[in-house]
Design an enzyme around this catalytic site. Structure first.
Site, PDB file in Angstrom:
ATOM      1  N   TYR A 160     -13.223  90.259  37.503  1.00 51.78           N
ATOM      2  CA  TYR A 160     -13.743  90.753  38.774  1.00 51.78           C
ATOM      3  C   TYR A 160     -13.704  92.290  38.717  1.00 51.78           C
ATOM      4  O   TYR A 160     -12.753  92.876  38.184  1.00 51.78           O
ATOM      5  CB  TYR A 160     -12.860  90.197  39.903  1.00 51.78           C
ATOM      6  CG  TYR A 160     -13.227  90.718  41.250  1.00 51.78           C
ATOM      7  CD1 TYR A 160     -14.485  90.483  41.788  1.00 51.78           C
ATOM      8  CD2 TYR A 160     -12.315  91.455  41.996  1.00 51.78           C
ATOM      9  CE1 TYR A 160     -14.823  90.975  43.030  1.00 51.78           C
ATOM     10  CE2 TYR A 160     -12.642  91.946  43.246  1.00 51.78           C
ATOM     11  CZ  TYR A 160     -13.901  91.702  43.754  1.00 51.78           C
ATOM     12  OH  TYR A 160     -14.235  92.200  44.982  1.00 51.78           O
ATOM     13  N   LYS A 201     -11.554  82.842  48.904  1.00 51.41           N
ATOM     14  CA  LYS A 201     -12.627  81.986  48.362  1.00 51.41           C
ATOM     15  C   LYS A 201     -12.409  80.521  48.764  1.00 51.41           C
ATOM     16  O   LYS A 201     -12.244  80.243  49.921  1.00 51.41           O
ATOM     17  CB  LYS A 201     -12.697  82.165  46.843  1.00 51.41           C
ATOM     18  CG  LYS A 201     -12.599  83.613  46.383  1.00 51.41           C
ATOM     19  CD  LYS A 201     -13.706  84.477  46.934  1.00 51.41           C
ATOM     20  CE  LYS A 201     -13.560  85.887  46.388  1.00 51.41           C
ATOM     21  NZ  LYS A 201     -14.150  86.913  47.185  1.00 51.41           N
ATOM     22  N   ARG A 253       6.982  91.934  57.607  1.00 51.27           N
ATOM     23  CA  ARG A 253       6.491  92.569  56.368  1.00 51.27           C
ATOM     24  C   ARG A 253       7.113  91.875  55.150  1.00 51.27           C
ATOM     25  O   ARG A 253       6.555  91.862  54.072  1.00 51.27           O
ATOM     26  CB  ARG A 253       6.781  94.071  56.361  1.00 51.27           C
ATOM     27  CG  ARG A 253       6.437  94.761  55.049  1.00 51.27           C
ATOM     28  CD  ARG A 253       6.065  96.221  55.244  1.00 51.27           C
ATOM     29  NE  ARG A 253       7.081  96.950  55.975  1.00 51.27           N
ATOM     30  CZ  ARG A 253       8.228  97.385  55.448  1.00 51.27           C
ATOM     31  NH1 ARG A 253       8.495  97.200  54.173  1.00 51.27           N
ATOM     32  NH2 ARG A 253       9.091  98.035  56.185  1.00 51.27           N
ATOM     33  N   ASP A 284      -6.111  84.246  36.587  1.00 53.76           N
ATOM     34  CA  ASP A 284      -6.787  84.271  37.878  1.00 53.76           C
ATOM     35  C   ASP A 284      -7.562  82.956  37.979  1.00 53.76           C
ATOM     36  O   ASP A 284      -8.569  82.764  37.302  1.00 53.76           O
ATOM     37  CB  ASP A 284      -7.716  85.488  37.968  1.00 53.76           C
ATOM     38  CG  ASP A 284      -8.410  85.599  39.324  1.00 53.76           C
ATOM     39  OD1 ASP A 284      -8.585  84.551  39.981  1.00 53.76           O
ATOM     40  OD2 ASP A 284      -8.792  86.717  39.714  1.00 53.76           O
TER      41      ASP A 284
END
Ligand SMILES: Cc1ncc(COP(=O)(O)O)c(C=O)c1O
Length: 390
Positions: free
Chosen positions: A110, A207, A57, A182
């Protein structure tokens, strides 16, 4: 003598002796064994060091291998990978914003990024202003004494408007504000946001970087100092990229430059075809000379995005009919994969943004977004042509 059922739980690991695997293995393990209890105790109380692995984690060699590769590609001091692009953006907000702080975010982002800043963070007492980032003056007027963070996408999605990264980062620095870009649509290979002055680049690995539409992941490229802060939040939230996904992204990354070359070649041809077609009233792509940010594109970017949008002559029904008539383009959200995709922003990716805000930002009901893949350009154009003719 241990029993059979005990033996099968404790396998004897066969490790290569002299030879090394050409490709790093996947460390598909949730925890790491230490030779002595004291060593584990010392490591935990000393805080997790970068390359000491305790629990996946927090960190895992497969993730770290990918993080090192991403940082070396972007020229950043550090990189942190997360379970999605949205996890990366949320992590940044949770790490650097507190109740009473103010953030300035570009008007068009987005959909879920908009939702995070407009609804969720406001509920936690963070003030957010959405501004038209094509005008640095408007950003300057919005800065307050409690502004901590400026966040934007460039190019914007789906209208492909650009933000001057250098100008905005400079303004932010003068006011001791962090600039977050971004950079998903460009990738560090086609746009060096950090080199232009941004403090942090955030990416949806889903992407282009992975590029095969088979993994969801995110990454943050930043300084060592920010990395250490972000990693504390990552450990607590558990928004890590799992080792198998990290390994797949590592594989995808190796062909990024090749894929981008083909994506761009195809996109230029599709943009040219659409801008000369009488059923199309407007094409949004910075490669076009008439695009309002064409000049900035030529100085700021090292290539062109392979996402574009266009307004069809007609209404919402015509836009949907066009998409339904496509045979090769898949009707799907997302972008940056090897296959070409078509979507309808007003009812899909940007439906979460209220209609009035959407329209104000220029996302009309008859706007269509295409993500251009690496197929043969002639086949793509043929598909668009037959769908427009119908
Ligand atoms: C520009 C941009 N940023 C962030 C995201 C979110 O990424 P993810 O889907 O990996 O959470 C997307 C998703 O489409 C995107 O297009």
């Amino acid at each position: 003598m241990v029993k059979k059922n005990t033996k099968i739980v404790h396998e004897k690991v066969v490790e290569p002796q002299q030879e090394k695997p050409a490709i790093p293995p996947i460390y598909q393990t949730s925890t790491f064994e230490f030779p002595r209890a004291e060593l584990l105790g010392d490591t935990i109380s000393g805080g997790p060091d970068n390359e000491v692995f305790i629990y996946t984690r927090g960190s895992n060699p497969t993730q770290r291998t990918l993080e090192k590769s991403l940082a070396s590609m972007a020229g950043s001091e550090e990189a942190l990978t997360t379970s999605s692009g949205m996890a990366a953006i949320t992590l940044i907000a949770l790490t650097f914003l507190r109740k009473g702080d103010h953030a300035i975010v570009s008007e068009v982002t987005y959909g879920d990024t908009h939702h995070l800043f407009s609804d969720m963070l406001k509920d936690f007492g963070v003030e957010v202003d959405f501004v038209d980032f094509t005008s640095p003056k408007k950003i300057e007027e919005t800065i307050k004494s409690n502004t901590r963070l400026i966040f934007f996408e460039t190019p914007s999605n789906p209208l492909l408007r650009l933000v001057d990264i250098k100008a905005v980062s400079q303004l932010a620095k003068e006011n001791k504000i962090k600039t977050i870009v971004d950079n998903t649509i460009m990738t560090p290979l086609l746009q060096d946001a950090l080199g232009l002055g941004a403090d942090i680049e955030v990416h949806s690995l889903t992407k282009y970087i992975n590029g095969h539409s088979d993994v969801v992941g995110g990454a943050i490229l930043c300084s060592k100092k920010d990395f250490l802060e972000l990693r504390k939040t990552l450990f607590t939230t558990g928004a890590i990229l799992d080792p198998h996904a990290a390994w797949l992204v590592q594989r995808g990354l190796k062909t990024l430059a090749l894929r981008l070359k083909k994506h761009q070649e195809n996109t230029k041809k599709v943009v040219k075809f659409l801008s000369e077609n009488s059923s199309v009233q407007r094409v949004n792509h910075p490669y076009l000379r008439e695009h309002p940010d064409n000049k900035l594109a030529l100085t700021q970017m090292k290539g062109f995005p392979s996402v574009l949008s266009f307004e069809i002559k007609g209404d919402l029904k015509d836009a949907r009919r066009f998409i339904n008539n496509l045979r090769l383009f898949k009707k799907a959200v997302s972008l940056g994969g090897v296959e070409s995709l078509a979507e309808h922003p007003a009812s899909m990716t940007h439906a979460i943004i209220p209609k009035a805000e959407r329209e104000k930002a220029g996302i009309k009901d008859y706007l269509i977004r295409l993500s251009i893949g690496i197929e043969d350009a002639e086949d793509l154009i043929e598909d668009i042509k037959q769908a427009l003719n119908q």
